[in-house]
Scaffold this active site. Structure first.
Site, mmCIF file in Angstrom:
data_model
loop_
_atom_site.group_PDB
_atom_site.id
_atom_site.type_symbol
_atom_site.label_atom_id
_atom_site.label_comp_id
_atom_site.label_asym_id
_atom_site.label_seq_id
_atom_site.Cartn_x
_atom_site.Cartn_y
_atom_site.Cartn_z
ATOM 1 N N LYS A 141 -33.003 -15.985 36.379
ATOM 2 C CA LYS A 141 -32.701 -16.191 37.796
ATOM 3 C C LYS A 141 -33.974 -16.503 38.584
ATOM 4 C CE LYS A 141 -30.765 -13.947 41.901
ATOM 5 N NZ LYS A 141 -29.903 -12.871 42.434
ATOM 6 N N HIS A 274 -7.740 -43.505 9.801
ATOM 7 C CA HIS A 274 -7.268 -43.046 11.113
ATOM 8 C C HIS A 274 -6.503 -41.729 11.007
ATOM 9 C CE1 HIS A 274 -8.676 -46.737 12.912
ATOM 10 N NE2 HIS A 274 -8.012 -47.426 12.012
#
Length: 512
Positions: A141, A274
């Site tokens: 922070k 595919h």
């Protein structure tokens, strides 16, 4: 551009004391950095001949509650969180004699590894880090003033920084370290949540929390105008022995191939295109399996993904080498095989080291995600319930189960035609089950197959009797389907009138 901030005091409290931590400590000490630490880490620093102040001397409190509380104190967190350019903060740390801490090196108790080890619930709870996670969040922070090294994965990058510029960090470097720190903390909390959620008597997670470390940019996504990234660890499942970089579409086909081949215990070769099988055969040898898999659709095999569940030998490789394909996957290859397959520089050759062990599937939809159990159900002869007067023979049962494994891994609506451990043809991804069947029949004929004696598998029930009639007229003698249509009787009546055996499994295998 802001000048690098000097590191004067570092708080170091880590579980992992390898991966170059000693070199970091020595490099910082050589530049005049002072150290604060606890317990074993303090002893480690002092063993390097470097002075280290104990956190308990700073706070005036010893480590208490069996080590659960060591660093949770205003003199520690005030030293990390104070804003150097804030007059009020500066006054307060002076008032309360709080030293500024410019660097925090900390890592977390191995919670995930403890869960994976099968440890007791009590041991797992003790591996929920409190002080470490708080230090990480506080330092991240306040990255404007404080550098945070939140795991040993950052030891080497941080060491490179201080080797180049001494005991100082730029704002850009501290921001990067903060980002990495929040990645650590968010992943850690996700693993804790998922553990607790798994203890509930719920069929699915109450929320989705994923923590996947590591990502690999793809050349592009499904299409060149789309960006794509793989988040995960491919090296855990595969060794790549040869070939170009694996693409986004390659990965989709590889995933489908691994799921499909995992259904078969007997020696089997499959060809996918595919995400669907366009050829598959189970045979005593790999060369036989390859030839019969290819025969199912030699056209679609061009540019496909190949997978085998046995070592690929030279005779099979000689045949495989005759066509163009993108990827080949097997548990192993003989040296002669690799010589043959590596003749094409771009071929991706993978060794599959382990099966896909994931139990859940996640798929993004709209503004959220769908989560479900993976379809791990594999039917056996005991799961087959005859629906007709004719009962399938032993050979037909084997073919029906074979076909059912393939249709399960094919895009819906799907129909599979098979015989003698060979995929003859399939119709996949159709909007109508009749269209799927007609497509399969057309493909079978185009590659010279007679469907006499073949079996048919459907991934879902037949809404009408038309499919069994069409299949029977082409020579199909046995059918496997989930059953459950309100008009099942139409199909049953046709089969009974024409001597076709039909069984139901009670399990639908939709794959969208």
């Amino acid at each position: 551009m802001a000048q690098p901030k000097k590191i004067k005091t570092a708080l170091v409290s880590v579980f992992h004391k390898d991966a170059g931590l000693d070199e970091i400590i020595r490099t910082l000490a050589a530049d005049g950095v002072k150290f604060l630490s606890t317990g074993g880490t303090q002893a480690f620093i002092e063993s390097l001949g470097i002075p280290c102040e104990a956190v308990e001397d700073l706070t005036g409190y010893p480590s208490i509650l069996g080590g659960r509380v060591k660093t949770l104190h205003p003199k520690v967190f005030g030293g990390i969180l104070n804003r150097r350019d804030n007059d009020g903060d500066r006054e307060q740390i002076a008032q309360y004699e709080i030293p500024e801490i410019d660097l925090v090196i900390v890592d977390l108790y191995p919670f995930e590894a403890t869960v994976a080890s099968g440890a007791s619930h009590a041991d797992i709870i003790e591996k929920i880090d409190i002080g470490g996670i708080s230090l990480i969040r506080a330092a991240a922070k306040n990255y404007a003033d404080v550098a945070i090294v939140a795991s040993k994965a950052q030891y080497l990058p941080f060491l490179e920084m201080i080797k180049v510029q001494g005991a100082a960090t730029t704002e850009e470097q501290r921001r990067w370290l903060a980002k990495e720190a929040f990645k650590v903390s968010s992943g850690y909390d996700s693993h804790i949540f998922n553990y607790f959620d798994s203890l509930e008597d719920e069929a699915v997670p109450s929320a989705l929390r994923l923590a996947i470390d590591g990502s690999k940019p793809m050349r592009y996504g499904e299409n060149p105008h789309q960006k794509g990234v793989f988040a995960g660890d491919l090296n855990a499942m595969f060794d790549q022995l040869h070939g170009k970089e694996i693409s986004y579409n390659n990965l989709l086909d590889i995933d489908a191939a691994v799921s499909l081949i995992g259904e078969f215990e007997e020696p089997t070769f499959a060809i996918l295109k595919h995400n669907n099988a366009c050829g598959l055969a189970s045979r005593p040898t790999m060369v036989e399996a390859w030839k019969d898999a290819l025969a199912g659709d030699p056209v679609s095999a061009f540019g496909g993904v190949l997978i085998a569940n046995r070592e690929i030998d030279a005779p099979a490789a000689e045949e495989i080498n005759k066509i163009f394909f993108e990827v080949i996957i097997a548990p192993s290859y003989t040296p002669e095989t690799l010589e043959i397959l590596k003749q094409k520089k771009n071929r991706i050759i993978l060794v599959q080291k382990q099966p896909n062990t994931s139990k859940k599937q996640v798929r993004t939809v709209l503004n959220g995600a769908l989560i479900q159990d993976r379809d791990l159900r594999v039917e056996t002869p005991a799961d087959l319930t005859p629906m007709t007067k004719a009962v399938p023979t032993e050979q037909q049962v084997a073919d029906l189960l074979f076909a059912n494994k393939i249709v399960k891994q094919s895009k819906s609506n799907a129909i599979v035609l098979a015989r003698g451990g060979q995929l003859i043809a399939s119709g996949v991804g159709q909007t109508s089950r009749v269209d799927a069947l007609k497509h399969a029949i057309e493909k079978a004929h185009s590659f010279g197959f007679d469907l006499k004696g073949a079996v048919m598998a459907s991934d879902a029930f037949f809404p009408f009797g038309d499919c069994v009639e069409i299949a029977h007229k082409e020579g199909v003698t046995a059918v496997i389907q989930p059953g459950g249509s309100v008009r099942d009787q139409e199909s049953i009546d046709y089969c009974d009138a024409n001597g076709v055996a039909m069984v139901k499994t009670g399990i639908r295998h939709f794959k969208h």
